[in-house]
Design a protein around this motif. Structure first.
Motif, mmCIF file in Angstrom:
data_model
loop_
_atom_site.group_PDB
_atom_site.id
_atom_site.type_symbol
_atom_site.label_atom_id
_atom_site.label_comp_id
_atom_site.label_asym_id
_atom_site.label_seq_id
_atom_site.Cartn_x
_atom_site.Cartn_y
_atom_site.Cartn_z
ATOM 1 N N GLU A 194 39.826 99.116 51.861
ATOM 2 C CA GLU A 194 38.890 99.237 52.973
ATOM 3 C C GLU A 194 37.788 100.262 52.706
ATOM 4 O O GLU A 194 36.960 100.518 53.567
ATOM 5 N N LEU A 195 37.780 100.857 51.535
ATOM 6 C CA LEU A 195 36.794 101.893 51.231
ATOM 7 C C LEU A 195 35.410 101.299 51.024
ATOM 8 O O LEU A 195 35.276 100.173 50.551
ATOM 9 N N PRO A 196 34.357 102.070 51.326
ATOM 10 C CA PRO A 196 32.997 101.569 51.128
ATOM 11 C C PRO A 196 32.618 101.418 49.652
ATOM 12 O O PRO A 196 31.652 100.741 49.331
ATOM 13 N N LEU A 197 33.365 102.037 48.757
ATOM 14 C CA LEU A 197 33.183 101.831 47.310
ATOM 15 C C LEU A 197 34.473 101.179 46.812
ATOM 16 O O LEU A 197 35.485 101.850 46.648
ATOM 17 N N PRO A 198 34.454 99.876 46.564
ATOM 18 C CA PRO A 198 35.690 99.166 46.237
ATOM 19 C C PRO A 198 36.399 99.685 44.986
ATOM 20 O O PRO A 198 37.601 99.617 44.896
ATOM 21 N N ASP A 199 35.665 100.230 44.039
ATOM 22 C CA ASP A 199 36.285 100.709 42.798
ATOM 23 C C ASP A 199 36.397 102.229 42.791
ATOM 24 O O ASP A 199 36.498 102.855 41.744
ATOM 25 N N TYR A 200 36.433 102.832 43.972
ATOM 26 C CA TYR A 200 36.436 104.287 44.116
ATOM 27 C C TYR A 200 37.467 104.975 43.231
ATOM 28 O O TYR A 200 37.168 105.958 42.568
ATOM 29 N N ASP A 201 38.690 104.465 43.202
ATOM 30 C CA ASP A 201 39.765 105.116 42.450
ATOM 31 C C ASP A 201 39.498 105.162 40.947
ATOM 32 O O ASP A 201 40.142 105.921 40.233
ATOM 33 N N HIS A 202 38.581 104.357 40.451
ATOM 34 C CA HIS A 202 38.346 104.262 39.010
ATOM 35 C C HIS A 202 37.013 104.854 38.574
ATOM 36 O O HIS A 202 36.662 104.781 37.401
ATOM 37 N N LEU A 251 35.626 108.112 52.701
ATOM 38 C CA LEU A 251 36.030 108.512 51.350
ATOM 39 C C LEU A 251 36.697 109.889 51.360
ATOM 40 O O LEU A 251 37.686 110.106 50.657
ATOM 41 N N LEU A 252 36.166 110.805 52.160
ATOM 42 C CA LEU A 252 36.768 112.141 52.253
ATOM 43 C C LEU A 252 38.198 112.060 52.793
ATOM 44 O O LEU A 252 39.107 112.701 52.254
ATOM 45 N N ASP A 253 38.393 111.281 53.840
ATOM 46 C CA ASP A 253 39.739 111.130 54.409
ATOM 47 C C ASP A 253 40.689 110.551 53.372
ATOM 48 O O ASP A 253 41.820 111.009 53.208
ATOM 49 N N TYR A 254 40.216 109.529 52.655
ATOM 50 C CA TYR A 254 41.052 108.889 51.637
ATOM 51 C C TYR A 254 41.381 109.873 50.511
ATOM 52 O O TYR A 254 42.522 109.993 50.086
ATOM 53 N N GLU A 255 40.368 110.597 50.045
ATOM 54 C CA GLU A 255 40.579 111.538 48.937
ATOM 55 C C GLU A 255 41.555 112.636 49.342
ATOM 56 O O GLU A 255 42.447 112.995 48.579
ATOM 57 N N ARG A 256 41.400 113.165 50.532
ATOM 58 C CA ARG A 256 42.308 114.237 50.987
ATOM 59 C C ARG A 256 43.744 113.743 51.095
ATOM 60 O O ARG A 256 44.678 114.500 50.848
ATOM 61 N N MET A 302 42.147 114.827 62.211
ATOM 62 C CA MET A 302 41.705 113.983 61.102
ATOM 63 C C MET A 302 42.182 112.562 61.370
ATOM 64 O O MET A 302 43.306 112.340 61.808
ATOM 65 N N ASN A 303 41.348 111.582 61.109
ATOM 66 C CA ASN A 303 41.722 110.185 61.320
ATOM 67 C C ASN A 303 42.624 109.719 60.186
ATOM 68 O O ASN A 303 42.762 110.361 59.168
ATOM 69 N N ASP A 304 43.278 108.588 60.443
ATOM 70 C CA ASP A 304 44.117 108.006 59.393
ATOM 71 C C ASP A 304 43.234 107.621 58.217
ATOM 72 O O ASP A 304 42.142 107.109 58.400
ATOM 73 N N SER A 305 43.749 107.869 57.024
ATOM 74 C CA SER A 305 42.930 107.538 55.857
ATOM 75 C C SER A 305 42.929 106.028 55.657
ATOM 76 O O SER A 305 43.938 105.367 55.861
ATOM 77 N N PRO A 306 41.789 105.477 55.264
ATOM 78 C CA PRO A 306 41.721 104.035 55.034
ATOM 79 C C PRO A 306 42.494 103.652 53.778
ATOM 80 O O PRO A 306 42.742 104.469 52.903
ATOM 81 N N HIS A 307 42.898 102.396 53.735
ATOM 82 C CA HIS A 307 43.534 101.845 52.537
ATOM 83 C C HIS A 307 42.437 101.670 51.481
ATOM 84 O O HIS A 307 41.276 101.462 51.819
ATOM 85 N N HIS A 308 42.793 101.756 50.198
ATOM 86 C CA HIS A 308 41.738 101.698 49.165
ATOM 87 C C HIS A 308 40.955 100.397 49.221
ATOM 88 O O HIS A 308 39.807 100.358 48.818
#
Length: 115
Positions: free
Chosen positions: A9-17, A38-43, A1-7
């Protein structure tokens, strides 16, 4: 698994909300790379099963030939734009009349002692 991106750097800037319902429609504009990010970040962060299932299902669909839609991942999110006004509408002008119960109980209520 690759390193998860920082929020940031996500393709949806407001993903966390984003609530799950909005997320489902917003990810339709992403390609496989965006969905994988997004999957890497969420996991690595929330690891919420319903979110992972939505992302994985969309990733499978894209890999099987589903085209990203024309929606923008930067589109306004109405659920975030209209927060209710802060504070309470109660004020001295909207208070009810003062109530001063008798200190010895209510004489019309037989369950209370009379003084």
């Amino acid at each position: 698994m690759n390193d998860s991106p920082h929020h940031d750097e996500l393709p949806l800037p407001d993903y966390d909300h984003l609530p799950l319902g909005s997320l489902e429609s917003r990810i339709r504009s992403l390609d496989a790379d965006g969905l994988e990010a997004l999957l890497d970040y969420e996991r690595a962060h929330g690891n919420r099963l319903p979110v992972i299932q939505v992302l994985e299902n969309r990733l499978v669909a894209v890999r099987e030939g589903a085209e990203p839609t024309s929606g923008s991942p930067l589109a306004e999110t109405p659920e975030l734009q209209h927060a209710p006004p802060a504070g309470s509408p109660a004020s001295p002008q909207t208070e009810g009349p003062p109530i001063n119960p008798p200190s010895h109980g209510d004489p019309t209520n037989p369950a209370q002692p009379r003084g």
